[in-house]
Design a protein around this motif. Structure first.
Motif, short mmCIF file in Angstrom:
data_model
loop_
_atom_site.label_atom_id
_atom_site.label_comp_id
_atom_site.label_asym_id
_atom_site.label_seq_id
_atom_site.Cartn_x
_atom_site.Cartn_y
_atom_site.Cartn_z
N PRO A 145 0.93 -1.70 -0.17
CA PRO A 145 0.17 0.19 0.24
C PRO A 145 0.74 0.76 0.00
O PRO A 145 1.67 1.47 0.48
CB PRO A 145 -0.34 0.02 1.31
CG PRO A 145 -0.08 -1.00 2.34
CD PRO A 145 0.76 -2.30 1.52
N GLU A 174 -2.56 -6.23 -3.34
CA GLU A 174 -1.55 -5.70 -1.98
C GLU A 174 -2.06 -6.01 -1.39
O GLU A 174 -3.06 -6.74 -0.87
CB GLU A 174 -2.21 -3.99 -2.34
CG GLU A 174 -1.74 -3.25 -2.70
CD GLU A 174 -2.39 -1.50 -2.35
OE1 GLU A 174 -3.21 -1.06 -1.54
OE2 GLU A 174 -1.89 -0.45 -3.51
N THR A 215 -1.73 -5.81 3.08
CA THR A 215 -2.79 -5.15 3.97
C THR A 215 -1.90 -5.08 4.91
O THR A 215 -1.47 -5.95 5.26
CB THR A 215 -4.47 -6.24 4.38
OG1 THR A 215 -3.87 -7.06 5.20
CG2 THR A 215 -4.84 -5.74 3.44
N GLU A 258 -1.43 -3.83 9.46
CA GLU A 258 -1.71 -4.41 10.47
C GLU A 258 -1.45 -3.89 11.34
O GLU A 258 -0.07 -3.61 11.90
CB GLU A 258 -2.24 -5.79 10.37
CG GLU A 258 -2.91 -6.39 11.89
CD GLU A 258 -2.22 -7.99 11.84
OE1 GLU A 258 -3.18 -8.57 11.05
OE2 GLU A 258 -2.09 -7.93 12.51
#
Length: 403
Positions: A58, A108, A110, A112
């Motif tokens: 991202p 993509e 993600t 966390e």
């Protein structure tokens, strides 16, 4: 008859040319290392056979440079098969956890949790003004993330502390950093051990080895620039901060007289992994290699110039991304004092990416799934190998291989 002979000769030359262009080992290899892996040695062909796909990252906090991945140097570690921790912008020194996408088709990952500084901004013991300490690498073992750090330009050749670890709290982003420590071997200078990390194999773990560490290519004094370096480190955190950890050489090139044949001192080793499968093994390193004309000065000082440009420094007219593989049997001979650490030679080579002298950007040739000639990191857990190509200004790219 003469026309027939001429036609045969032309066809033979065309076939020979095609063969050369399809096999970089014939015309582009600039070392004496075999391009065919010996029996039982892991090869890049094995890596390609296990390739599962790629993933992207991202863009981060709406373009905020201090908290995104677009200027990452790619230091990362695997937590398991589906999650990693990756450094962001190199100036922020923060990292973040990422979850790999379900489909490895360039999708993509993600994020966390929160951004966090895994080293607690720790520096060399008793030193507060030693310049810019850069994150060397990360390695997850149990509930810790071990890290290395080094000074990005070490002109004095001072031996700074190299190691520390982050102890996980309820998660890694609220963990506690501890360190730093150095290594006790006379060859284990920060410029040779404060960079890439990799997991130790089972036979070395049984001997008390925690992880393997190395470094090659740091700017400044040439202490770590004579060839690949790798040490087995026995990490003992009962020792007071600032004391030395036991380090046993596996591969070390400590002077110009010990350089591997055809090595250029401005080459740079990116990463290393020790691979053990049911049928094959090997210690693989990835490095960028300059060849053709090599010089120190401005990028355009020679003809052809450095195709990648840049400022004053070391330059070459051709550049390659290369994989070398060592036989673990040889490294264990060094560990057991049966061979000198500079005598170990790779048994297999694969050129992964090539920009030949005289060519310009855009004329590169890729001989693998890797799409750029850039800093390329590796980590492996339970025979899942993740490779990550960093990019200065663009998003990194991750690649997944199951062996």
């Amino acid at each position: 008859m003469k026309k027939q002979i001429l036609a045969i000769l032309i066809c033979s030359l065309i076939l020979l040319s095609c063969k050369k262009n399809s096999d970089p080992g014939i015309i582009y290899t600039v070392s004496n290392v075999s391009t065919v892996a010996p029996a039982g040695i892991i090869s890049w062909e094995d890596i390609e056979a296990g390739y599962k796909g790629s993933f992207s990252f991202p863009t981060g906090s709406e373009g905020v440079k201090d908290q995104n991945f677009s200027y990452s140097y790619g230091a990362f570690c695997m937590l398991d098969h589906t999650s990693i921790i990756l450094e962001g912008h190199t100036y922020s020194k923060d990292v973040r956890k990422l979850i790999l996408p379900g489909n490895l088709n360039g999708a993509e990952a993600t994020v966390e949790g929160n951004w966090f500084e895994p080293t607690g901004n720790l520096q060399s013991t008793g030193e507060t003004s030693n310049g810019y300490y850069r994150l060397g690498d990360l390695l997850n073992i149990d509930d810790r993330i071990y890290f290395t750090k080094y000074v990005w330009y070490n002109g004095s050749g001072e031996d700074y502390d190299s190691f520390g670890y982050l102890q996980k709290g309820t998660s890694y982003d609220n963990g506690t950093a501890h360190g730093m420590w150095n290594a006790d071997h006379e060859l284990a200078h920060n410029m040779r051990i404060g960079g890439y990390l990799c997991q130790a194999p089972a036979n070395l773990k049984a001997k008390g080895v925690t992880f393997l560490a190395g470094q090659e290519g740091v700017s400044g004094a040439a202490l770590g620039r004579w060839g690949p370096n790798l040490f087995a480190v026995k990490f003992d955190d009962t020792k007071p901060v600032g004391e030395d950890m036991t380090a046993i050489p596996l591969v070390v090139h400590s002077s110009e007289s010990t350089m591997p044949q055809y090595w250029w001192m401005a080459n740079k080793v990116h990463s290393a992994v020790w691979i053990e499968t049911e049928s094959k093994h090997g210690v693989m390193i990835l490095f960028d290699r300059g060849y053709g004309d090599t010089w120190y000065g401005e990028a355009n000082a020679n003809n052809p110039p450095d195709p990648y440009g840049g400022g004053k420094g070391y330059h070459s007219s051709g550049k390659q991304l290369v994989a070398w593989v060592y036989d673990p049997v040889d490294l264990m001979k060094v560990y057991n004092n049966e061979m000198a650490p500079h005598e170990v030679e790779p048994v297999y080579e694969k050129i992964l990416y090539d920009l030949k002298p005289g060519d310009s950007r855009g004329e590169e040739t890729s001989y693998s799934f890797l799409h750029e000639n850039r800093e390329t990191r590796m980590d492996i857990k339970d025979n899942r190998l993740i490779l990550l190509q960093a990019s200065f200004g663009d998003q990194p790219t991750g690649y997944v291989v199951d062996l």
